[in-house]
Write a protein that holds these residues in place. Structure first.
Motif, mmCIF file in Angstrom:
data_model
loop_
_atom_site.group_PDB
_atom_site.id
_atom_site.type_symbol
_atom_site.label_atom_id
_atom_site.label_comp_id
_atom_site.label_asym_id
_atom_site.label_seq_id
_atom_site.Cartn_x
_atom_site.Cartn_y
_atom_site.Cartn_z
ATOM 1 N N GLU A 111 -44.839 6.798 65.493
ATOM 2 C CA GLU A 111 -44.816 7.498 64.202
ATOM 3 C C GLU A 111 -43.401 7.996 63.897
ATOM 4 O O GLU A 111 -42.975 8.006 62.736
ATOM 5 N N GLY A 112 -42.689 8.387 64.926
ATOM 6 C CA GLY A 112 -41.302 8.832 64.739
ATOM 7 C C GLY A 112 -40.456 7.716 64.143
ATOM 8 O O GLY A 112 -39.568 7.949 63.313
ATOM 9 N N GLU A 113 -40.770 6.505 64.562
ATOM 10 C CA GLU A 113 -40.006 5.379 64.033
ATOM 11 C C GLU A 113 -40.271 5.180 62.537
ATOM 12 O O GLU A 113 -39.365 4.870 61.765
ATOM 13 N N VAL A 114 -41.527 5.362 62.151
ATOM 14 C CA VAL A 114 -41.840 5.251 60.721
ATOM 15 C C VAL A 114 -41.148 6.393 59.961
ATOM 16 O O VAL A 114 -40.656 6.207 58.846
ATOM 17 N N GLN A 115 -41.095 7.569 60.587
ATOM 18 C CA GLN A 115 -40.374 8.680 59.959
ATOM 19 C C GLN A 115 -38.905 8.312 59.752
ATOM 20 O O GLN A 115 -38.304 8.647 58.720
ATOM 21 N N GLU A 116 -38.362 7.595 60.705
ATOM 22 C CA GLU A 116 -36.963 7.153 60.581
ATOM 23 C C GLU A 116 -36.808 6.216 59.372
ATOM 24 O O GLU A 116 -35.793 6.256 58.670
ATOM 25 N N MET A 117 -37.830 5.421 59.112
ATOM 26 C CA MET A 117 -37.827 4.543 57.914
ATOM 27 C C MET A 117 -37.837 5.401 56.646
ATOM 28 O O MET A 117 -37.122 5.138 55.688
ATOM 29 N N ILE A 118 -38.707 6.419 56.665
ATOM 30 C CA ILE A 118 -38.827 7.289 55.493
ATOM 31 C C ILE A 118 -37.494 8.003 55.256
ATOM 32 O O ILE A 118 -37.003 8.079 54.124
ATOM 33 N N ASP A 119 -36.903 8.488 56.331
ATOM 34 C CA ASP A 119 -35.627 9.205 56.215
ATOM 35 C C ASP A 119 -34.535 8.323 55.609
ATOM 36 O O ASP A 119 -33.774 8.759 54.750
ATOM 37 N N ILE A 120 -34.469 7.091 56.071
ATOM 38 C CA ILE A 120 -33.394 6.231 55.549
ATOM 39 C C ILE A 120 -33.679 5.864 54.090
ATOM 40 O O ILE A 120 -32.757 5.693 53.294
ATOM 41 N N CYS A 121 -34.955 5.784 53.719
ATOM 42 C CA CYS A 121 -35.276 5.544 52.302
ATOM 43 C C CYS A 121 -34.748 6.709 51.468
ATOM 44 O O CYS A 121 -34.090 6.494 50.443
ATOM 45 N N ASP A 122 -35.026 7.937 51.913
ATOM 46 C CA ASP A 122 -34.545 9.114 51.176
ATOM 47 C C ASP A 122 -33.018 9.085 51.062
ATOM 48 O O ASP A 122 -32.449 9.354 50.005
ATOM 49 N N PHE A 123 -32.392 8.763 52.167
ATOM 50 C CA PHE A 123 -30.923 8.698 52.178
ATOM 51 C C PHE A 123 -30.436 7.656 51.164
ATOM 52 O O PHE A 123 -29.512 7.904 50.383
ATOM 53 N N ALA A 124 -31.085 6.494 51.174
ATOM 54 C CA ALA A 124 -30.651 5.390 50.306
ATOM 55 C C ALA A 124 -30.872 5.718 48.826
ATOM 56 O O ALA A 124 -30.094 5.281 47.964
ATOM 57 N N VAL A 125 -31.920 6.500 48.536
ATOM 58 C CA VAL A 125 -32.163 6.870 47.133
ATOM 59 C C VAL A 125 -30.973 7.688 46.619
ATOM 60 O O VAL A 125 -30.421 7.404 45.548
ATOM 61 N N GLY A 126 -30.542 8.674 47.411
ATOM 62 C CA GLY A 126 -29.377 9.470 47.007
ATOM 63 C C GLY A 126 -28.138 8.610 46.883
ATOM 64 O O GLY A 126 -27.365 8.716 45.923
ATOM 65 N N LEU A 127 -27.999 7.732 47.835
ATOM 66 C CA LEU A 127 -26.835 6.835 47.868
ATOM 67 C C LEU A 127 -26.760 5.965 46.608
ATOM 68 O O LEU A 127 -25.680 5.633 46.128
#
Ligand code: UN1
Length: 510
Positions: A111-127
């Motif tokens: 589940e932590g790995e999926v959280q890492e996916m979610i985190d990078i999505c959030d990062f990419a949206v700002g980017l």
């Protein structure tokens, strides 16, 4: 809830699946790939792999789709990734469980790995609202100079079994907001996880009328992997895996003057000084060395212990290792699941032979686990070895939970040994002394891409640039300005005056 069949069903994975997606699931006819659960040897599902013809179809499609996607405004591309993050939140438990079922990491880490996916999505949206270029001062009057970043094309993404979804997301979320389309070749050991991710991303794309951005080809390294790295239509290849694999990818891509982003093996170490908070150090070492059954590229593989604390710390470590619950990775009480397959168990046992031959002393572990676990499971004991840094086996990355304990007296010696391995991914020091910490982080300190103080070597956040030096390959993925690897830079100079002055003050024909 935790029934494999139900999880697969909910994620859209069938008993037999197509192994390629390019706008639609292709009618693949390559050899069948069977995915097994490493915890019990049971079959999870099958995939008809992609053939060279399927690859060709997919890459042509990705290449064609790029023409449209590159012209979609970056914040609009970001909106797709925002929705992908939302969709992943909905499927976090199921996808995390599938990661666990297919590669064996414990459920908290799945589940932590999926959280890492979610985190990078959030990062990419700002980017997607940034992707900044500089404005420079021109030396010529009435001239303006700046740089801008354009999408580069089709990005090839080769991922490894150990982070079967997060590393795809690091690349995919960033590449997508950068305006690139992509071809994903996942590890043949985690094909179902890749198919599940593709279903999730497809739903988002379909809702938004987006096609051709995220493409998938599951197939052999020899056929599909080689085609991808040789392909001139793929200007950037991002590859995660062993140093041997990366050396080959790097050579092939460089020969055609393409760009590669390589994230290869690590041989990560923690230095523990006598003034350290030893409780913190113990927890960090345990997570770093035993987490993911030692199969992270950031796994702690070497532990440099100051001679004043060597014996006590080793004793505490042995006690902690004895408490590690090994077994069903879906059980939330389990701390260590199986290795990825029986081949990995063989490699672990061969490492034990090498350790003995080379004079290492196995203090704890060193064996396959057979009691209390399914007979077909790939379980081993986490292992502690008293060793010397110069031993050939210590210089290598063995993808298993083996931790080498090395004694030192002076920090300078520890740093010298620390850097004296071919790889350079992650590193850490435990100390409460500012001078030691700063020395470790300085130019004369750790030579790794990641260097931490009072934090272990693994479990990096996505906001930083992830990767390392030397045989680790030099690539950077995920946060910071790693996005620049997925775009092409253009320097623009505009003359808005009535004259034609030349740079460097050159007079030419006037
Ligand atoms: C990998 O092992 O390939 O820093 C990636 C970590 C994770 C990523 C590991 N966030 O351990």
């Amino acid at each position: 809830m935790r029934n494999a069949k139900e999880i697969l069903l909910r994620l859209g994975v069938k008993p037999v699946n197509s192994g390629a997606y390019a706008g639609e699931w292709l009618d693949t006819e390559g050899p069948e790939l069977i995915s097994y659960n490493p915890a019990n040897g049971e079959e999870l599902g099958r995939v008809r792999t992609a053939t060279a013809a399927d690859y060709e179809k997919a890459v042509a499609y990705a290449h064609e789709s790029f023409k449209e996607w590159r012209m979609v405004p970056a914040p609009k591309r970001g909106e797709i990734i925002r929705q992908l993050g939302e969709e992943l939140r909905v499927h976090k438990q199921d996808l995390g469980a599938l990661v666990t079922l297919e590669m064996g990491k414990i459920i908290a880490e799945g589940e932590g790995e999926v959280q890492e996916m979610i985190d990078i999505c959030d990062f990419a949206v700002g980017l997607s609202r940034q992707l900044y270029g500089y404005t420079m001062q021109s030396e010529r009057p009435f001239h303006r100079m700046y740089e801008q970043w354009h999408p580069i094309g089709v990005v090839g993404i080769i991922t490894s079994f150990n982070f079967p979804v997060a590393v795809w997301a690091w690349n995919a979320a960033i590449a997508a907001v950068c305006g690139d389309t992509m071809m994903w070749k996942p590890s043949s050991r985690t094909p179902l996880t890749a198919i599940a991710v593709q279903h999730i991303v497809n739903r988002v794309c379909e809702r938004n009328g987006v096609k051709g951005v995220f493409n998938l080809v599951i197939g052999s390294r020899k056929e599909i992997g080689e085609a991808l790295i040789h392909d001139k239509r793929i200007p950037v290849v991002s590859a995660t895996g062993s140093c041997a694999m990366g050396r080959h990818v790097g050579e092939v891509v460089a020969r055609r003057l393409g760009r590669s982003i390589l994230e290869l093996g690590g041989n990560n170490a923690i230095i523990v000084m006598p003034d350290a908070d030893l409780k913190l150090a113990l927890r960090a070492v345990l997570f770093g060395a035993v987490g993911t059954a030692g199969q992270r590229c950031t796994t702690t593989r070497r532990l440099f212990l100051h001679e004043d604390i060597f014996d006590d710390f080793t004793r505490s470590l042995v006690e902690a290792y004895k408490q590690v619950r090994i077994g069903d990775p879906l059980d939330p009480h389990t701390l260590m699941g199986p290795l990825v397959d029986q081949k990995a168990v063989r490699i672990y046992l061969e490492a034990m032979d090498a350790i003995r031959e080379q004079g290492g002393k196995i203090i704890y572990g060193g064996e396959k686990v057979t009691e209390g676990v399914p007979a077909a499971g790939a379980f081993v004991l986490p292992t502690l070895v008293e060793a010397k840094n110069s031993m050939p086996i210590v210089q290598e990355e063995t993808f298993a939970p083996i931790l080498y304990l090395i004694r030192f007296r002076e920090l300078d010696d520890a740093i010298r040994m620390h850097n004296d391995v071919p790889q350079g991914l992650s590193s850490a020091i435990f100390t409460t002394n500012l001078k030691y910490a700063e020395k470790f982080l300085s130019a004369m300190g750790s030579d790794c891409g990641i260097a931490n103080v009072n934090i272990g070597t693994s479990g990096a956040e996505i906001g930083g640039a992830f990767g390392g030096e030397k045989d680790t390959g030099g690539g950077r993925e995920a946060g910071s300005d790693a996005w620049k690897g997925y775009m092409r830079r253009q320097t623009n100079t505009i003359n808005w005056g009535d004259d034609m002055p030349l740079a460097q003050g050159i007079k030419f024909g006037d």
